[in-house]
Design an enzyme around this catalytic site. Structure first.
Site, short mmCIF file in Angstrom:
data_model
loop_
_atom_site.label_atom_id
_atom_site.label_comp_id
_atom_site.label_asym_id
_atom_site.label_seq_id
_atom_site.Cartn_x
_atom_site.Cartn_y
_atom_site.Cartn_z
N SER A 12 95.71 169.16 2.73
CA SER A 12 94.26 169.16 2.55
C SER A 12 93.56 169.88 3.70
O SER A 12 92.45 170.38 3.52
CB SER A 12 93.76 167.72 2.47
OG SER A 12 94.08 167.03 3.67
N CYS A 74 101.46 166.54 2.80
CA CYS A 74 100.29 165.66 2.74
C CYS A 74 100.70 164.44 1.94
O CYS A 74 101.15 164.57 0.79
CB CYS A 74 99.14 166.39 2.05
SG CYS A 74 97.67 165.39 1.80
N1 DGL Z 1 97.10 164.75 5.75
C1 DGL Z 1 96.87 163.96 4.60
C2 DGL Z 1 97.96 162.92 4.41
O1 DGL Z 1 99.06 163.09 4.90
C3 DGL Z 1 95.56 163.25 4.44
C4 DGL Z 1 94.34 163.88 4.90
C5 DGL Z 1 93.17 163.71 3.99
O2 DGL Z 1 92.63 162.60 3.84
O3 DGL Z 1 92.80 164.74 3.46
O4 DGL Z 1 97.74 161.94 3.74
#
Ligand code: DGL
Length: 276
Positions: A12, A74
């Site tokens: 994201s 993510c």
């Molecule tokens: N980096 C994302 C994850 O590992 C989350 C970040 C977001 O909330 O966009 O969940």
């Protein structure tokens, strides 16, 4: 189009860079394209449908530039979009391409980190609500108890570069208190959000010494190395030259470069790519 193409890595925003960092260290010969959907981050509090739509659009961009293999670096996207993309979307787009996530590789090994067999999972609201870690860890380690805690303010603090400021302490302590209140036997805290490694020092400062904080980067990197060993047909489709390109959906690439270098640990020079 050249017959060999880079591995795509999607997040994201900046968080996936903490995973990309480990992957690039373990697979230095491969070429990579990173895509951060910074224009629409964070995803953590968004609905299932929105996260699926945004993630699919990101994956499509990486497919369009040629990547045959995309890693969703993510947890939120892995929890809410991966299965639908693998089962429903991929067969219609290109059944020879692959999309992998970060939850399964982490769940496969996380039980080995805990002596007490009680683990706290810290993630976004989306990841926690999906229950993916509960199911996946239970599958691989039925004897391990998992306690989840959503930390919805952590990603905004990190995306806004407030993670090492005194104001962050309140929210770091708040969510740690909440997860540790669930059981006194927790000895392992999994950072189940790829943004959270930037808060690791602050998190550790609030924990007793016997609690271990585990980021995912090296776990996911090692799992990708294994995947490529098990799938030589995919490895043969990947280009090697050690090239790295960074794309962001934000039109402020200078801002991206500045933040991204903190996550990646090296200077980053990005290119803007528009979401169609
Ligand atoms: N980096 C994302 C994850 O590992 C989350 C970040 C977001 O909330 O966009 O969940």
């Amino acid at each position: 189009m050249a017959d060999k193409q880079p591995i795509g890595i999607f997040d994201s925003g900046y968080g996936g860079l903490t995973v990309f960092r480990s992957i690039a260290r373990l697979l230095p010969d491969y070429d990579f394209i990173y895509l951060g959907d910074n224009a629409r981050a964070p995803y953590g509090n968004r609905s299932f449908n929105t996260i699926h739509q945004y993630t699919l659009e990101g994956v499509q961009i990486l497919f369009d530039v040629g990547c045959p293999l995309v890693i969703l670096a993510c947890n939120t996207a892995s929890a809410k979009a991966l299965r639908t993309i693998q089962q429903r979307d991929l067969p219609n787009i290109d059944a020879t391409k692959r999309v992998l996530g970060v939850i399964r590789p982490t769940a496969e090994v996380i039980g080995n980190f805990s002596g007490s067999k009680e683990i706290g999972v810290l993630g976004t609201r989306g990841t926690v609500q999906s229950g993916s870690y509960l199911m996946e860890i239970n599958h691989f380690f039925p004897d391990v108890k998992v306690y989840q805690q959503a930390c919805p303010l952590w990603v905004p603090l990190i995306e806004n570069a407030e993670y090492d400021q005194p104001g962050a302490d309140y929210f770091v302590k708040k969510y740690l208190d909440q997860v540790l209140a669930q059981s006194a036997k927790i000895d392992t805290l999994l950072l189940a959000c790829t943004h959270y490694p930037l808060l690791k020092a602050k998190i550790e400062a609030y924990l007793p010494n016997h609690i271990r904080v585990v980021p995912q980067g090296d776990i996911v990197g090692a799992s990708l190395v294994e995947y490529l060993n098990r799938h030589p047909e995919m490895a043969a489709r990947l280009s090697k030259g050690g090239l790295q390109r960074f794309f962001t959906t934000s039109d402020d690439t200078m801002d991206f470069d500045h933040h991204a270098s903190l996550f990646y640990g090296e200077p980053v020079l990005s290119e803007f790519i528009a979401i169609k």
